[in-house]
Write a protein that holds these residues in place. Sequence first.
Motif, short mmCIF file in Angstrom:
data_model
loop_
_atom_site.label_atom_id
_atom_site.label_comp_id
_atom_site.label_asym_id
_atom_site.label_seq_id
_atom_site.Cartn_x
_atom_site.Cartn_y
_atom_site.Cartn_z
N GLY A 44 0.78 -1.22 0.00
CA GLY A 44 0.00 0.00 0.00
C GLY A 44 0.81 1.27 0.00
N LYS A 45 2.13 1.18 -0.13
CA LYS A 45 2.98 2.37 -0.09
C LYS A 45 3.14 2.98 -1.48
CE LYS A 45 5.70 0.98 3.94
NZ LYS A 45 7.07 0.71 4.47
N THR A 46 3.25 4.30 -1.51
CA THR A 46 3.47 5.02 -2.76
C THR A 46 4.91 4.82 -3.21
OG1 THR A 46 1.83 6.70 -2.18
CG2 THR A 46 3.49 7.30 -3.83
N LYS A 47 5.09 4.57 -4.49
CA LYS A 47 6.43 4.37 -5.03
C LYS A 47 7.02 5.70 -5.50
CE LYS A 47 6.01 -0.45 -6.45
NZ LYS A 47 6.20 -1.42 -7.55
N VAL A 48 8.24 5.99 -5.04
CA VAL A 48 8.93 7.24 -5.35
C VAL A 48 10.33 6.92 -5.84
CG1 VAL A 48 9.77 9.44 -4.45
CG2 VAL A 48 7.63 8.49 -3.57
N THR A 49 10.78 7.64 -6.84
CA THR A 49 12.16 7.50 -7.34
C THR A 49 12.90 8.82 -7.17
OG1 THR A 49 11.66 5.77 -8.95
CG2 THR A 49 13.59 7.13 -9.39
N ILE A 50 14.13 8.74 -6.66
CA ILE A 50 15.02 9.91 -6.58
C ILE A 50 16.23 9.65 -7.47
CG2 ILE A 50 16.45 11.37 -5.10
CD1 ILE A 50 14.71 10.53 -2.74
N ILE A 51 16.61 10.65 -8.25
CA ILE A 51 17.76 10.52 -9.14
C ILE A 51 18.76 11.63 -8.82
CG2 ILE A 51 18.53 10.34 -11.53
CD1 ILE A 51 15.60 9.87 -12.33
N THR A 52 20.01 11.27 -8.58
CA THR A 52 21.06 12.27 -8.36
C THR A 52 22.23 12.00 -9.31
OG1 THR A 52 22.62 13.23 -6.78
CG2 THR A 52 22.07 10.91 -6.47
N SER A 53 22.88 13.06 -9.75
CA SER A 53 24.04 12.92 -10.63
C SER A 53 25.32 12.71 -9.83
CB SER A 53 24.18 14.16 -11.52
OG SER A 53 24.32 15.32 -10.71
N ASP A 54 25.23 12.90 -8.52
CA ASP A 54 26.43 12.87 -7.67
C ASP A 54 26.62 11.50 -7.03
OD1 ASP A 54 28.66 13.97 -6.53
OD2 ASP A 54 27.62 14.97 -4.89
#
Length: 337
Positions: A44-54
Amino acid sequence: MNQQSTQLRFIGIVAVIVGIIFISIIGFKMKDIISEAVSTGTDGKTKVTIITSDVIVDQSWGSLAYKGKLKMEELFPVDVILYSEINTDKLIKDTIEEAVRNQSQVIIGHGREFSDAFTESAKKYSDIHFITLHGTSRYPNQSVYTFDQGEIEYFAALAAAKVTKTNKVGLIDSYEARIKNPEFETGLAYYKPEIKFYYRNVNSRDDGEKASKILQQLIDEGVDVVYSKGNSFNRDVIDLAKKSGIYVIGYLDDQSYMGKDHVITSVKNDVSQAYVVMMEDYFSKDGIPHGQVMLSAEHGVYSLAPFGPMLSDKDKQFIENEMNKFDKGEISFPSLK
């Protein structure tokens, strides 16, 4: 007998029809449940993506994305995937596509460098919300969370003005930004016009060797207070400051632990707190606002760390009073131009 038989057949037909309707309703409900489970995860959790160049190492810009991930997962019902070192156009596009396949409902770019790719993808995937820290946006499912820590730097400058004995104060920046971010220099000129200001940049967030060479040059010219706006290179700067007997204003977090007798204060830049605000907005009644969202000190994104022992209680109280006056609109700082 025939009449009874006809009635039984009729009842049977009605029962079959009712059964088919009931099974169809259950089927549609299950379809909705399965669809929702795919997009929110089986828990039941919302899926989130984080993208960093570092890279994600101590004191790096990328480490702030990692801290944001931890805060989001601690405070909200989300599953977060973090991708690091996504530093080419192809990698960015490929990572976005992977996030889409993983049914992410929110995709966050840790920096303005993701703006163009997110604008392109936002048009293509209207059911996903794309967010960048700083940058630009165009579509309703795009947002930019940004902040300007400059206001707090007026009072970091006031602290420097209270400590300097030579009236020579320097700023070591990661990249050239003297015109873009003049607040520290403006604060020095406002509170102590006789101060001579020295500005240098390393052209890197992490090059401790170059930052140390720059600091040594400033020390040779008589600078006794330096505001060091690096990530990883601040450790080298503070180490040299301790050996040379000068003072430093730290950056990003409270860096007094590196040298409590030499760190005047630090301009705390808790970027991870921006991720908390994003999720507060996401789970709010109105959802994430599109366009630009300007974060302030009230959001906890930036502040001054506690002052060091080189400032007297009287000086500390004066700085606090000046900050309160500024918040009330009783102080305004003139432009250097």
